[in-house]
Design a protein around this motif. Structure first.
Motif, PDB file in Angstrom:
ATOM      1  N   ARG A  60       0.828  -1.208  -0.068  1.00 25.70           N
ATOM      2  CA  ARG A  60      -0.052   0.078   0.069  1.00 25.70           C
ATOM      3  C   ARG A  60       0.994   1.141  -0.083  1.00 25.70           C
ATOM      4  O   ARG A  60       1.696   1.308   0.688  1.00 25.70           O
ATOM      5  CB  ARG A  60      -0.728   0.059   1.412  1.00 25.70           C
ATOM      6  N   ALA A  61       0.536   2.123  -0.919  1.00 29.14           N
ATOM      7  CA  ALA A  61       1.347   3.235  -0.947  1.00 29.14           C
ATOM      8  C   ALA A  61       0.572   4.436  -1.526  1.00 29.14           C
ATOM      9  O   ALA A  61      -0.219   4.224  -1.987  1.00 29.14           O
ATOM     10  CB  ALA A  61       2.648   3.100  -2.124  1.00 29.14           C
ATOM     11  N   ASP A  62       1.084   5.689  -1.156  1.00 26.98           N
ATOM     12  CA  ASP A  62       0.415   7.031  -1.513  1.00 26.98           C
ATOM     13  C   ASP A  62       0.443   6.989  -3.005  1.00 26.98           C
ATOM     14  O   ASP A  62       1.250   6.371  -3.762  1.00 26.98           O
ATOM     15  CB  ASP A  62       0.820   8.169  -0.875  1.00 26.98           C
ATOM     16  N   GLU A  63       0.092   8.369  -3.672  1.00 25.56           N
ATOM     17  CA  GLU A  63       0.138   8.375  -5.187  1.00 25.56           C
ATOM     18  C   GLU A  63       1.564   8.461  -5.686  1.00 25.56           C
ATOM     19  O   GLU A  63       1.846   7.680  -6.518  1.00 25.56           O
ATOM     20  CB  GLU A  63      -0.720   9.460  -5.611  1.00 25.56           C
ATOM     21  N   VAL A  64       2.398   9.281  -5.061  1.00 24.87           N
ATOM     22  CA  VAL A  64       3.685   9.322  -5.505  1.00 24.87           C
ATOM     23  C   VAL A  64       4.522   8.248  -5.347  1.00 24.87           C
ATOM     24  O   VAL A  64       5.212   7.911  -6.224  1.00 24.87           O
ATOM     25  CB  VAL A  64       4.506  10.656  -4.322  1.00 24.87           C
ATOM     26  N   GLU A  65       4.371   7.521  -4.186  1.00 25.82           N
ATOM     27  CA  GLU A  65       5.207   6.347  -4.139  1.00 25.82           C
ATOM     28  C   GLU A  65       4.748   5.126  -5.074  1.00 25.82           C
ATOM     29  O   GLU A  65       5.793   4.776  -5.579  1.00 25.82           O
ATOM     30  CB  GLU A  65       4.917   5.820  -2.611  1.00 25.82           C
ATOM     31  N   SER A  66       3.548   5.145  -5.480  1.00 29.59           N
ATOM     32  CA  SER A  66       3.029   4.229  -6.301  1.00 29.59           C
ATOM     33  C   SER A  66       3.654   4.541  -7.707  1.00 29.59           C
ATOM     34  O   SER A  66       4.012   3.536  -8.366  1.00 29.59           O
ATOM     35  CB  SER A  66       1.511   4.337  -6.568  1.00 29.59           C
ATOM     36  N   ILE A  67       3.697   5.657  -8.090  1.00 28.95           N
ATOM     37  CA  ILE A  67       4.501   6.148  -9.336  1.00 28.95           C
ATOM     38  C   ILE A  67       6.119   5.590  -9.205  1.00 28.95           C
ATOM     39  O   ILE A  67       6.446   4.802  -9.900  1.00 28.95           O
ATOM     40  CB  ILE A  67       4.436   7.503  -9.645  1.00 28.95           C
ATOM     41  N   GLY A  68       6.629   5.869  -8.085  1.00 28.76           N
ATOM     42  CA  GLY A  68       7.807   5.534  -7.683  1.00 28.76           C
ATOM     43  C   GLY A  68       8.148   3.978  -7.819  1.00 28.76           C
ATOM     44  O   GLY A  68       9.220   3.625  -8.670  1.00 28.76           O
ATOM     45  N   ILE A  69       7.067   3.160  -7.037  1.00 29.69           N
ATOM     46  CA  ILE A  69       7.446   1.808  -7.560  1.00 29.69           C
ATOM     47  C   ILE A  69       7.190   1.239  -8.759  1.00 29.69           C
ATOM     48  O   ILE A  69       8.026   0.263  -9.286  1.00 29.69           O
ATOM     49  CB  ILE A  69       6.194   1.137  -6.312  1.00 29.69           C
ATOM     50  N   SER A  70       6.110   1.954  -9.754  1.00 28.34           N
ATOM     51  CA  SER A  70       6.332   1.330 -11.038  1.00 28.34           C
ATOM     52  C   SER A  70       7.515   1.762 -11.589  1.00 28.34           C
ATOM     53  O   SER A  70       7.710   0.971 -12.571  1.00 28.34           O
ATOM     54  CB  SER A  70       5.026   1.896 -11.627  1.00 28.34           C
ATOM     55  N   ARG A  71       8.054   2.790 -11.394  1.00 28.66           N
ATOM     56  CA  ARG A  71       9.329   3.267 -11.888  1.00 28.66           C
ATOM     57  C   ARG A  71      10.439   1.950 -11.618  1.00 28.66           C
ATOM     58  O   ARG A  71      11.300   1.652 -12.387  1.00 28.66           O
ATOM     59  CB  ARG A  71       9.973   4.551 -11.507  1.00 28.66           C
ATOM     60  N   THR A  72      10.361   1.722 -10.102  1.00 28.95           N
ATOM     61  CA  THR A  72      11.370   0.613  -9.752  1.00 28.95           C
ATOM     62  C   THR A  72      11.249  -0.782 -10.575  1.00 28.95           C
ATOM     63  O   THR A  72      12.235  -1.263 -11.141  1.00 28.95           O
ATOM     64  CB  THR A  72      10.828   0.035  -8.310  1.00 28.95           C
ATOM     65  N   PHE A  73       9.948  -1.105 -10.947  1.00 30.34           N
ATOM     66  CA  PHE A  73       9.619  -2.253 -11.915  1.00 30.34           C
ATOM     67  C   PHE A  73      10.142  -2.130 -13.288  1.00 30.34           C
ATOM     68  O   PHE A  73      10.770  -2.848 -14.076  1.00 30.34           O
ATOM     69  CB  PHE A  73       8.099  -2.721 -11.628  1.00 30.34           C
ATOM     70  N   SER A  74      10.126  -0.777 -13.680  1.00 27.41           N
ATOM     71  CA  SER A  74      10.562  -0.414 -15.244  1.00 27.41           C
ATOM     72  C   SER A  74      12.035  -0.584 -15.029  1.00 27.41           C
ATOM     73  O   SER A  74      12.635  -1.270 -15.975  1.00 27.41           O
ATOM     74  CB  SER A  74      10.175   0.643 -15.893  1.00 27.41           C
ATOM     75  N   SER A  75      12.974  -0.293 -14.235  1.00 19.65           N
ATOM     76  CA  SER A  75      14.193  -0.130 -14.011  1.00 19.65           C
ATOM     77  C   SER A  75      14.628  -1.873 -13.854  1.00 19.65           C
ATOM     78  O   SER A  75      15.609  -2.270 -14.546  1.00 19.65           O
ATOM     79  CB  SER A  75      14.923   0.495 -12.739  1.00 19.65           C
ATOM     80  N   LEU A  76      13.824  -2.525 -13.136  1.00 19.62           N
ATOM     81  CA  LEU A  76      14.251  -3.826 -13.076  1.00 19.62           C
ATOM     82  C   LEU A  76      14.147  -4.507 -14.229  1.00 19.62           C
ATOM     83  O   LEU A  76      14.952  -5.435 -14.600  1.00 19.62           O
ATOM     84  CB  LEU A  76      13.119  -4.427 -11.954  1.00 19.62           C
ATOM     85  N   ALA A  77      13.083  -4.233 -15.069  1.00 16.89           N
ATOM     86  CA  ALA A  77      13.019  -5.160 -16.476  1.00 16.89           C
ATOM     87  C   ALA A  77      14.112  -4.814 -17.239  1.00 16.89           C
ATOM     88  O   ALA A  77      14.354  -5.489 -18.129  1.00 16.89           O
ATOM     89  CB  ALA A  77      11.717  -4.555 -17.214  1.00 16.89           C
ATOM     90  N   GLU A  78      14.778  -3.486 -17.155  1.00 14.22           N
ATOM     91  CA  GLU A  78      16.080  -3.228 -18.003  1.00 14.22           C
ATOM     92  C   GLU A  78      17.523  -3.486 -17.479  1.00 14.22           C
ATOM     93  O   GLU A  78      18.359  -3.509 -18.102  1.00 14.22           O
ATOM     94  CB  GLU A  78      15.932  -1.864 -18.643  1.00 14.22           C
ATOM     95  N   ALA A  79      17.332  -4.070 -16.210  1.00 12.55           N
ATOM     96  CA  ALA A  79      18.419  -4.359 -15.462  1.00 12.55           C
ATOM     97  C   ALA A  79      19.176  -5.681 -15.834  1.00 12.55           C
ATOM     98  O   ALA A  79      18.716  -6.415 -16.142  1.00 12.55           O
ATOM     99  CB  ALA A  79      18.353  -4.028 -14.036  1.00 12.55           C
ATOM    100  N   ASP A  80      20.685  -5.524 -15.643  1.00 13.57           N
ATOM    101  CA  ASP A  80      21.345  -6.830 -16.181  1.00 13.57           C
ATOM    102  C   ASP A  80      21.363  -7.575 -14.863  1.00 13.57           C
ATOM    103  O   ASP A  80      21.495  -8.799 -14.591  1.00 13.57           O
ATOM    104  CB  ASP A  80      22.752  -6.532 -16.578  1.00 13.57           C
TER     105      ASP A  80
END
Ligand SMILES: Nc1nc2c(ncn2[C@@H]2O[C@H](COP(=O)(O)OP(=O)(O)OP(=O)(O)O)[C@@H](O)[C@H]2O)c(=O)[nH]1
Ligand SMILES: [Mg+2]
Length: 460
Positions: free
Chosen positions: A282-302
């Motif tokens: 559970r996260a507020d709006e800003v944090e949720s956007i942050g978490i979705s960025r975490t997952f995009s970074s993860l997708a591109e990471a080696d």
């Protein structure tokens, strides 16, 4: 389109320096040089490819602008394949602008980014992979990137591509002989032999295609993402590895909200580290956007650096992190080991984590050496084939062409299996050869050249 006019540009970086080089290339390069620059010893005729001291004179006013060395390089054995002239003047910004203005008044045009290299390519002095290698060499930030660029500049990739293309040409010749001399009793390779040659070739193309990851890691660095639930110490780990306070660290969970990136040198390679917002349910709006960025970074990471808090029991959020680590290459850090232990490496294992686990304390800097060793090992493992052979594709453009080549080869194999006429197979074999030819630029389109040379700096 190749306009054969004369171009001019500074070949050295803008700013003050001991020396700046202004370069001219094109049919009027030598004439323009003669109109701007005179040897100090009047009456001598400067020899080609020799540095000669003289004076730069503004043709409009006759005023001396600088005392400078000039080098004349007549075509065709020059970088661009055209007449080239260089002025090695003092490295003042105003001075360089005055010299450029004088050259332009004498008929030169300011070069576009990469235009010298583009002319070298269009005049057959270098192929496209060699041109790209020049840009890579200039941009190299690690020993690995330098080695790969040098290998590619010396023709390692073009040589490999040329060999594959030659094989395709010979297969096509056999197929065409089959078409042309269908009624004669010639000793041509059987359908089965052709099929197995194409199969071997497709394997080689596939290996080159796979080298993309190696090439990208060597050229741009390996991307490692720091992943974990809030407050486990991700930002502390980033700061410790970098050796600077790059990310904000507080005791409040949810401190980091955006992806923070920085890089370090790791052996012969560069490591790009990304600190991310903690993964939570559970996260507020800003944090949720942050978490979705975490997952995009993860997708591109080696690599994944998964951080866990050893002073707290594993919970549902840790389980989400473990789930995201499944099948990924990386290292897990059991952080905060300076506090009384609650979670052990065994607990992480039984929760399904398969990565190597390093006991860690970001607070005390404990475990840093093991972490570095572990990361270096993983990165070198990923980049080893490229570092060893010096051949790896490093650009999306190469990968797209190899993709097309592979598709064409599998279409050819399919046609052979279904006993299609040789004409049909030959079309696919030709398409595969063309796709390979795009990589070296034997087959090229203006828009592709524009995209490649746009990346270059002015004067290169
Ligand atoms: N005792 C101890 N405390 C630590 C250690 N590493 C981090 N901390 C503390 O844990 C708290 C959270 O650290 P951060 O580095 O901000 O954690 P984070 O994972 O980036 O947190 P978010 O950005 O909120 O997701 C801070 O108070 C740190 O000082 C450690 O090894 N030992
Ligand atoms: Mg943080």
């Amino acid at each position: 389109m190749y306009v054969q006019d004369t171009i001019v540009a500074p070949a050295t970086a803008p700013g003050q320096g001991a020396v700046a080089i202004v370069r001219l290339s094109g049919p009027r390069a030598l004439a323009i040089l003669d109109s701007l620059w005179k040897p100090l010893r009047s009456g001598i005729k400067p020899e080609p490819r020799k540095m000669v001291l003289g004076e730069i004179i503004d043709p409009a006013t006759g005023a001396i602008l600088d005392r400078a060395i000039a080098v004349r390089m007549p075509a065709p054995r020059t970088f661009t394949g055209e007449d080239v002239a260089e002025l090695h003047c003092h490295g003042g910004m105003y001075l360089v602008r005055r010299i450029l203005a004088a050259a332009m008044a004498a008929g030169a045009r300011m070069a576009e980014p990469g235009e010298f290299t583009r002319r070298a390519f269009l005049n057959g002095r270098i192929d496209l992979t060699e041109a790209e290698a020049i840009a890579d060499l200039v941009a190299a930030r690690s020993e690995g990137a330098l080695r790969l660029a040098l290998g590619q500049m010396a023709g390692a990739l073009s040589g490999k591509i040329a060999k594959l293309r030659d094989q395709l040409v010979s297969i096509r010749a056999h197929l065409e002989a089959e078409i042309d001399f269908a009624d004669e009793d010639l000793d041509l390779p059987s359908r089965g032999e052709i099929a197995s040659s194409i199969g071997r070739l497709a394997d080689d193309v596939a290996i080159l295609h796979q080298s993309f990851v190696v090439g990208r890691i060597t050229r741009e660095g390996a991307r490692a993402v720091i992943l974990g639930k809030p407050n486990v110490g991700k930002s502390s780990v980033l700061n410790l590895i970098l050796g600077v306070e790059r990310a904000i660290v507080t005791a409040v969970p949810g401190t980091t909200r955006d992806v923070i990136e920085d890089s370090i040198q790791l052996g012969p390679l560069q490591l790009v580290l990304q600190d991310t917002a903690g993964v939570r349910e559970r996260a507020d709006e800003v944090e949720s956007i942050g978490i979705s960025r975490t997952f995009s970074s993860l997708a591109e990471a080696d690599l994944v650096l998964a951080v866990f808090d050893s002073a707290r029991p594993l919970d549902a959020e840790d389980a989400m992190v473990i789930e995201r680590c499944r099948g990924r290459s990386g290292v897990a850090l059991l952080n905060k080991r300076d506090l009384p232990p609650v979670t052990s490496a065994e607990n992480l294992r039984s929760a399904g984590l398969a990565m190597p686990i390093v006991p860690f304390s970001a607070l005390r800097g404990e475990g840093l050496e093991s972490l570095r060793t572990e990361i270096a090992r993983l990165v070198e493992e990923m980049a080893a084939p490229g570092l060893a052979s010096g051949v790896a594709i490093s650009r999306e453009r190469h990968r797209a062409s190899l993709d097309r080549a592979l598709k064409a080869l599998s279409a050819a194999q399919e046609s052979l299996r279904s006993a299609m006429p040789p004409e049909i197979v030959a079309v696919d074999v030709a398409a595969a050869a063309d796709a390979l030819g795009e990589i070296t630029g034997e087959i090229h389109r203006e828009d592709i050249l524009d995209a490649i040379f746009r990346e270059f700096c002015i004067g290169k």
